[in-house]
Design an enzyme around this catalytic site. Sequence first.
Site, PDB file in Angstrom:
ATOM      1  N   HIS A  39     -43.154 -26.630 -21.008  1.00  0.00           N
ATOM      2  CA  HIS A  39     -43.896 -26.995 -22.221  1.00  0.00           C
ATOM      3  C   HIS A  39     -43.532 -26.023 -23.323  1.00  0.00           C
ATOM      4  O   HIS A  39     -43.341 -24.834 -23.068  1.00  0.00           O
ATOM      5  CB  HIS A  39     -45.408 -26.936 -21.949  1.00  0.00           C
ATOM      6  N   ASP A  71     -48.118 -34.284 -17.647  1.00  0.00           N
ATOM      7  CA  ASP A  71     -47.508 -35.489 -17.087  1.00  0.00           C
ATOM      8  C   ASP A  71     -47.227 -35.391 -15.588  1.00  0.00           C
ATOM      9  O   ASP A  71     -46.833 -36.381 -14.974  1.00  0.00           O
ATOM     10  CB  ASP A  71     -46.189 -35.797 -17.816  1.00  0.00           C
TER      11      ASP A  71
HETATM   12  C1  SDX Z   1     -45.846 -33.758 -23.235  1.00  0.00           C
HETATM   13  O1  SDX Z   1     -46.086 -30.807 -27.191  1.00  0.00           O
HETATM   14  C2  SDX Z   1     -47.069 -31.300 -26.531  1.00  0.00           C
HETATM   15  O2  SDX Z   1     -48.180 -30.885 -26.675  1.00  0.00           O
HETATM   16  C3  SDX Z   1     -46.723 -32.450 -25.599  1.00  0.00           C
HETATM   17  C4  SDX Z   1     -47.789 -32.891 -24.605  1.00  0.00           C
HETATM   18  C5  SDX Z   1     -48.970 -33.531 -25.337  1.00  0.00           C
HETATM   19  O3  SDX Z   1     -50.079 -33.507 -24.796  1.00  0.00           O
HETATM   20  O4  SDX Z   1     -48.744 -34.116 -26.397  1.00  0.00           O
HETATM   21  O5  SDX Z   1     -48.254 -31.811 -23.822  1.00  0.00           O
HETATM   22  C6  SDX Z   1     -47.256 -34.008 -23.668  1.00  0.00           C
HETATM   23  O6  SDX Z   1     -44.951 -34.198 -23.908  1.00  0.00           O
HETATM   24  C7  SDX Z   1     -45.559 -32.941 -21.991  1.00  0.00           C
HETATM   25  C8  SDX Z   1     -44.047 -32.667 -21.769  1.00  0.00           C
HETATM   26  C9  SDX Z   1     -43.429 -33.823 -20.961  1.00  0.00           C
HETATM   27  N1  SDX Z   1     -41.987 -33.650 -20.779  1.00  0.00           N
HETATM   28  C10 SDX Z   1     -41.425 -33.310 -19.611  1.00  0.00           C
HETATM   29  O7  SDX Z   1     -42.098 -33.079 -18.611  1.00  0.00           O
HETATM   30  C11 SDX Z   1     -39.913 -33.300 -19.610  1.00  0.00           C
HETATM   31  C12 SDX Z   1     -39.412 -32.040 -18.910  1.00  0.00           C
HETATM   32  N2  SDX Z   1     -39.726 -30.889 -19.707  1.00  0.00           N
HETATM   33  C13 SDX Z   1     -38.880 -30.488 -20.687  1.00  0.00           C
HETATM   34  O8  SDX Z   1     -37.705 -31.115 -21.002  1.00  0.00           O
HETATM   35  C14 SDX Z   1     -39.293 -29.366 -21.623  1.00  0.00           C
HETATM   36  O9  SDX Z   1     -39.955 -28.381 -20.895  1.00  0.00           O
HETATM   37  C15 SDX Z   1     -40.101 -29.791 -22.850  1.00  0.00           C
HETATM   38  C16 SDX Z   1     -39.456 -30.949 -23.583  1.00  0.00           C
HETATM   39  C17 SDX Z   1     -41.506 -30.197 -22.440  1.00  0.00           C
HETATM   40  C18 SDX Z   1     -40.208 -28.580 -23.805  1.00  0.00           C
HETATM   41  O10 SDX Z   1     -38.959 -28.371 -24.369  1.00  0.00           O
HETATM   42  P1  SDX Z   1     -38.565 -27.039 -25.183  1.00  0.00           P
HETATM   43  O11 SDX Z   1     -39.758 -26.298 -25.593  1.00  0.00           O
HETATM   44  O12 SDX Z   1     -37.599 -27.487 -26.220  1.00  0.00           O
HETATM   45  O13 SDX Z   1     -37.836 -26.165 -24.082  1.00  0.00           O
HETATM   46  P2  SDX Z   1     -36.285 -26.171 -23.735  1.00  0.00           P
HETATM   47  O14 SDX Z   1     -35.854 -27.524 -23.345  1.00  0.00           O
HETATM   48  O15 SDX Z   1     -35.581 -25.540 -24.902  1.00  0.00           O
HETATM   49  O16 SDX Z   1     -36.232 -25.236 -22.486  1.00  0.00           O
HETATM   50  C19 SDX Z   1     -36.337 -23.813 -22.580  1.00  0.00           C
HETATM   51  C20 SDX Z   1     -35.771 -23.251 -21.296  1.00  0.00           C
HETATM   52  C21 SDX Z   1     -34.376 -23.757 -21.008  1.00  0.00           C
HETATM   53  O17 SDX Z   1     -33.736 -22.783 -20.183  1.00  0.00           O
HETATM   54  P3  SDX Z   1     -32.678 -21.765 -20.859  1.00  0.00           P
HETATM   55  O18 SDX Z   1     -31.577 -22.620 -21.437  1.00  0.00           O
HETATM   56  O19 SDX Z   1     -33.428 -21.005 -21.918  1.00  0.00           O
HETATM   57  O20 SDX Z   1     -32.250 -20.911 -19.719  1.00  0.00           O
HETATM   58  O21 SDX Z   1     -36.570 -23.677 -20.179  1.00  0.00           O
HETATM   59  C22 SDX Z   1     -35.795 -24.541 -19.330  1.00  0.00           C
HETATM   60  C23 SDX Z   1     -34.608 -24.988 -20.179  1.00  0.00           C
HETATM   61  O22 SDX Z   1     -33.536 -25.347 -19.401  1.00  0.00           O
HETATM   62  N3  SDX Z   1     -36.664 -25.690 -19.009  1.00  0.00           N
HETATM   63  C24 SDX Z   1     -36.575 -26.412 -17.904  1.00  0.00           C
HETATM   64  C25 SDX Z   1     -37.581 -27.372 -18.004  1.00  0.00           C
HETATM   65  N4  SDX Z   1     -38.250 -27.209 -19.144  1.00  0.00           N
HETATM   66  C26 SDX Z   1     -37.672 -26.184 -19.758  1.00  0.00           C
HETATM   67  N5  SDX Z   1     -35.750 -26.340 -16.872  1.00  0.00           N
HETATM   68  C27 SDX Z   1     -35.919 -27.272 -15.905  1.00  0.00           C
HETATM   69  N6  SDX Z   1     -36.882 -28.225 -15.937  1.00  0.00           N
HETATM   70  C28 SDX Z   1     -37.716 -28.295 -16.955  1.00  0.00           C
HETATM   71  N7  SDX Z   1     -38.641 -29.236 -16.997  1.00  0.00           N
END
Ligand code: SDX
Length: 379
Positions: free
Chosen positions: A262, A316
């Site tokens: 998140h 989720d």
């Molecule tokens: C919702 O914003 C809100 O409030 C949203 C929400 C709401 O109530 O409205 O809470 C609802 O949208 C929940 C999120 C649902 N999405 C997912 O579950 C999809 C999987 N998660 C992600 O793709 C991710 O964590 C996000 C999209 C939720 C957040 O994305 P960010 O903040 O842009 O983070 P990022 O993709 O830049 O990741 C930062 C780091 C990376 O590693 P590094 O490159 O720095 O080494 O964290 C890692 C990412 O690779 N990472 C993950 C990960 N989430 C972040 N690695 C593996 N699996 C994951 N799920």
Amino acid sequence: MTAVCEYRAGLEGIPVTQSSISFVDGHRGILEYRGIPIDKLAESSTFLEVAYLLIWGELPNKDELEAFEHEVNHHRRLKYRIRDMMKCFPESGHPMDALQASAAALGLFYSRRALADPAYIRAAVVRLLAKIPTMVAAFQLIRKGNDPVQPRDDLGYSANFLYMLSEKEPDPLSAMIFDVCLILHAEHTINASTFSAMVTASTLTDPYAVVASAVGTLAGPLHGGANEEVIDMLEEIGSVENVEAWLDARLASKGKIMGFGHRVYKVKDPRATTLQSLAERLFEKYGEDEYYEIAVALEKAVEERLGHKGIYPNVDFYSGLVYRKLGIPTDLFTPVFAISRTAGWLAHWKEQLAENRIFRPTQIYTGTHEVDYVPIHGR
Ligand code: SDX
């Protein structure tokens, strides 16, 4: 105009508004609506009471709540032209696309854009909260070849939705648990779909366009659409024994683990904790879900590997296991999220209108200048 601060991808950490609707402390795992902790609301409130709180800023008294519930109940039905329009949608289409189109279509019937008139605001709020669930349920029945069932005035908001979906009156525990799910998903500061709603609202367009644009944004797999993908992922993992190998392969290929991570939370999302306990309550009564053990094992394995990066279950991750037990089809999980989040979108719409300035950020131009135009035969 020059940029006033550095560019950050995804606007990370950049405030885009001032708001008094909700608050998140991502390090302590705290979520409040209008200052009230989410667990208190989940324990004691109802979705419509929470929607009122979010939109008008205060908990309603008994008379105010009854009047609001009565208005919402009264507006649940859909115009036959909207039902007929939905019958023309392809059955194979995603229910989020059906919902986005149907929500936008409300503007054809009700748009006056009397945005300074509190009666217009209230009517739009009531209509959207009332009709979005009916649209989700109607599409479900229509795509199975059936006529949608009419809402039942004697049933509360959540019980009526589950009834319209399955044509069976739900038991009180299921209706109560579904209502708590709606409370938990109703609002979450400036998430992507809410931001989308605010940008649309800032042009002073109608509220149906505001909600339709937010529905389209919520649908994506990085946002609300993740709840569906969690179930597909658990199915693909298939067994507890396979969790670690699956996870290691996924991380090695730089894949994302759906339902984890998140932008704001660096600990387990408090909503995920409550949803997990709701799932367990349903399992006690109706038997465990085959995917639950896999989900718990996956949470543990992800924490071991990614906990140091602050990656834990988000809202989720466990919601789909609750919805499955309630008999809701997987591709309706995100529309259910939309039913609930409509309350938050409308709260932000109203707040945006109160002090509106159109959103018009700037950019850092990375292109070239003074380039010669080459006629088509010379390219
Ligand atoms: C919702 O914003 C809100 O409030 C949203 C929400 C709401 O109530 O409205 O809470 C609802 O949208 C929940 C999120 C649902 N999405 C997912 O579950 C999809 C999987 N998660 C992600 O793709 C991710 O964590 C996000 C999209 C939720 C957040 O994305 P960010 O903040 O842009 O983070 P990022 O993709 O830049 O990741 C930062 C780091 C990376 O590693 P590094 O490159 O720095 O080494 O964290 C890692 C990412 O690779 N990472 C993950 C990960 N989430 C972040 N690695 C593996 N699996 C994951 N799920």
